[in-house]
Structures are given as structure tokens and as C-alpha cells.
Design a protein around this motif. Sequence first.
Motif, PDB file in Angstrom:
ATOM      1  N   ASP A   8       0.954  -1.128  -0.238  1.00  0.00           N
ATOM      2  CA  ASP A   8       0.135  -0.484  -0.535  1.00  0.00           C
ATOM      3  C   ASP A   8       1.328   1.032  -0.018  1.00  0.00           C
ATOM      4  OD1 ASP A   8       0.813  -0.508   2.302  1.00  0.00           O
ATOM      5  OD2 ASP A   8      -1.041   0.024   3.708  1.00  0.00           O
ATOM      6  N   LYS A   9       2.369   1.006   0.439  1.00  0.00           N
ATOM      7  CA  LYS A   9       2.733   2.400  -0.133  1.00  0.00           C
ATOM      8  C   LYS A   9       3.378   2.626  -0.912  1.00  0.00           C
ATOM      9  CE  LYS A   9       3.498   2.429   5.012  1.00  0.00           C
ATOM     10  NZ  LYS A   9       2.303   2.697   5.622  1.00  0.00           N
ATOM     11  N   LYS A  10       3.498   1.954  -1.998  1.00  0.00           N
ATOM     12  CA  LYS A  10       4.042   2.465  -3.773  1.00  0.00           C
ATOM     13  C   LYS A  10       2.427   2.964  -4.144  1.00  0.00           C
ATOM     14  CE  LYS A  10       4.250  -0.449  -7.905  1.00  0.00           C
ATOM     15  NZ  LYS A  10       4.628  -1.884  -8.383  1.00  0.00           N
ATOM     16  N   TYR A  11       1.763   3.338  -3.444  1.00  0.00           N
ATOM     17  CA  TYR A  11       0.557   3.989  -4.161  1.00  0.00           C
ATOM     18  C   TYR A  11      -0.175   5.674  -3.449  1.00  0.00           C
ATOM     19  CZ  TYR A  11       0.033   0.314  -7.822  1.00  0.00           C
ATOM     20  OH  TYR A  11       0.236  -0.703  -8.478  1.00  0.00           O
ATOM     21  N   LYS A  12       0.817   6.891  -3.338  1.00  0.00           N
ATOM     22  CA  LYS A  12       0.603   7.833  -2.635  1.00  0.00           C
ATOM     23  C   LYS A  12      -1.004   8.101  -2.481  1.00  0.00           C
ATOM     24  CE  LYS A  12       5.328   8.266  -1.781  1.00  0.00           C
ATOM     25  NZ  LYS A  12       6.310   6.990  -1.039  1.00  0.00           N
TER      26      LYS A  12
ATOM     27  N   ILE B 214      -8.085   2.577   1.286  1.00  0.00           N
ATOM     28  CA  ILE B 214      -6.980   1.138   1.495  1.00  0.00           C
ATOM     29  C   ILE B 214      -7.862  -0.172   2.553  1.00  0.00           C
ATOM     30  CG2 ILE B 214      -4.992  -0.383   2.449  1.00  0.00           C
ATOM     31  CD1 ILE B 214      -3.171   1.837   1.879  1.00  0.00           C
ATOM     32  N   PHE B 215      -8.637   0.864   3.349  1.00  0.00           N
ATOM     33  CA  PHE B 215      -9.861   0.326   4.468  1.00  0.00           C
ATOM     34  C   PHE B 215     -10.825  -0.345   3.281  1.00  0.00           C
ATOM     35  CE2 PHE B 215     -13.410   0.535   6.714  1.00  0.00           C
ATOM     36  CZ  PHE B 215     -13.162  -0.984   8.194  1.00  0.00           C
ATOM     37  N   GLU B 216     -11.357   0.664   2.887  1.00  0.00           N
ATOM     38  CA  GLU B 216     -12.792   0.380   1.741  1.00  0.00           C
ATOM     39  C   GLU B 216     -12.340  -0.458   1.416  1.00  0.00           C
ATOM     40  OE1 GLU B 216     -13.352   3.651  -0.681  1.00  0.00           O
ATOM     41  OE2 GLU B 216     -14.319   4.433   1.514  1.00  0.00           O
ATOM     42  N   ILE B 217     -10.970  -1.353   0.098  1.00  0.00           N
ATOM     43  CA  ILE B 217     -10.290  -2.481  -0.654  1.00  0.00           C
ATOM     44  C   ILE B 217     -10.438  -3.404   0.084  1.00  0.00           C
ATOM     45  CG2 ILE B 217      -8.273  -2.770  -1.697  1.00  0.00           C
ATOM     46  CD1 ILE B 217      -7.875  -0.317  -3.010  1.00  0.00           C
TER      47      ILE B 217
ATOM     48  N   GLU C  59      -1.134  -7.997  -3.111  1.00  0.00           N
ATOM     49  CA  GLU C  59      -0.723  -6.901  -4.313  1.00  0.00           C
ATOM     50  C   GLU C  59      -1.315  -5.741  -4.887  1.00  0.00           C
ATOM     51  OE1 GLU C  59       2.628  -7.724  -6.253  1.00  0.00           O
ATOM     52  OE2 GLU C  59       3.878  -7.769  -4.034  1.00  0.00           O
ATOM     53  N   ILE C  60      -1.201  -4.730  -4.384  1.00  0.00           N
ATOM     54  CA  ILE C  60      -2.763  -4.304  -5.537  1.00  0.00           C
ATOM     55  C   ILE C  60      -1.466  -3.387  -6.799  1.00  0.00           C
ATOM     56  CG2 ILE C  60      -2.051  -1.714  -3.741  1.00  0.00           C
ATOM     57  CD1 ILE C  60      -4.906  -1.407  -4.776  1.00  0.00           C
ATOM     58  N   SER C  61      -2.305  -3.311  -8.237  1.00  0.00           N
ATOM     59  CA  SER C  61      -1.836  -2.244  -8.814  1.00  0.00           C
ATOM     60  C   SER C  61      -2.448  -1.674 -10.089  1.00  0.00           C
ATOM     61  CB  SER C  61      -1.477  -3.861  -9.461  1.00  0.00           C
ATOM     62  OG  SER C  61      -2.239  -4.603 -10.500  1.00  0.00           O
ATOM     63  N   LEU C  62      -2.112  -1.406 -10.435  1.00  0.00           N
ATOM     64  CA  LEU C  62      -3.333  -0.690 -11.455  1.00  0.00           C
ATOM     65  C   LEU C  62      -3.812  -1.288 -11.980  1.00  0.00           C
ATOM     66  CD1 LEU C  62      -1.406   3.380 -11.858  1.00  0.00           C
ATOM     67  CD2 LEU C  62      -3.658   2.695 -10.946  1.00  0.00           C
TER      68      LEU C  62
END
Length: 167
Positions: A89-93, A100-103, A163-166
Motif C-alpha cells: 500500500d505504500k507504493k501508491y501515494k 485501503i480500508f475500503e478495498i 498486492e495492489i496494482s493499477l
Amino acid sequence: MRIPPYYRRPDWQRFFSGVAVGALVSWILFLYINGAWMEKHAKKIEQQKDEITDLKSDIQIWMADYEELNKKNQQKLTVQEIKVKIVNDKKYKQLDTLSIFEIEEETKGQLNMLLAKDLDSVFKSRDLITRVIENKSIKVNDKRYKLKIKSMVIYTSVSIQVEISLD
């Protein structure tokens, strides 16, 4: 040279007869005390052997009950909780903690079907869980994100690290 005739003197006769009687009495006393001691210890050893066999049979009974209860409890194990954690989560400012909580909560919502299911069926459907999470794109702040599972631990609480990504 000859041996002096001690058998004619009464002092020496009393001494040797006293030694012989003393040796006989001490030998009898030794045998009695040693026999009583051995009997006492043999009795104690027999009692301990009986106690050991009783305890071993008790252990066998307890182990059988314990194994049976473990099998029953293992069959009854169900999923109690679902935890989702985003690791990068730190990767996406642009993502704040609320986003993040909603995701995480939306992902948990997709997996609510797993609650109160037994562990065996959840384990068998882990591929389905992976597809449900990875094929869904999540829209946050006018951007779409995809999730990729890094690790999944299935027990009474299902812990998933993603992991989250665009998109």
C-alpha cells in the motif's frame, strides 16, 4: 617345628568356640536382615510394576479418547474470520488509509460466503477464491485497481495477503 597344642588349653578353646558361634550368629543375623530388606524392596518393586501397568492402560484409554475427540473436533473446524491485508500500500501515494480500508473490506465482502464453512471445503475451493479476488477490479478515487494474491493461509481464520496494482 610343630604347631603348639592349643586344643589342651581352655582359654584358646573358649576363644575359638566364641569366634565360631559369633560368626554363625552374625551370618544368621545378616541373612535375616538382608532377607527382610530384599523382601521389602521386592514388594515395593511389584507394587510399582502394578502401578506402571495400570498407568499405561490409563494412558492408552486416554490417548484413544483424545484421538477420537481430535478427529471429531477437526471435522467440526469452520472458518470464523477472514483477514485481508494489502502488502504494498505504500507504493501508491494517492491511496490513503481510508481507501485501503475500503478495498480490504470490499474484498472481505466478496469472501463472506466462506464464513461458517468447514476447512476442508474452503481448502478445496482455494482456486475459486483466488479467481474471485484476482478477476475483480476495484474502483477507488476514479482509478481502477487489481488485486493479486501473494499468500493465503486457510485455518479457522483465512488470512490473505494481496498486492495492489493499477488496472
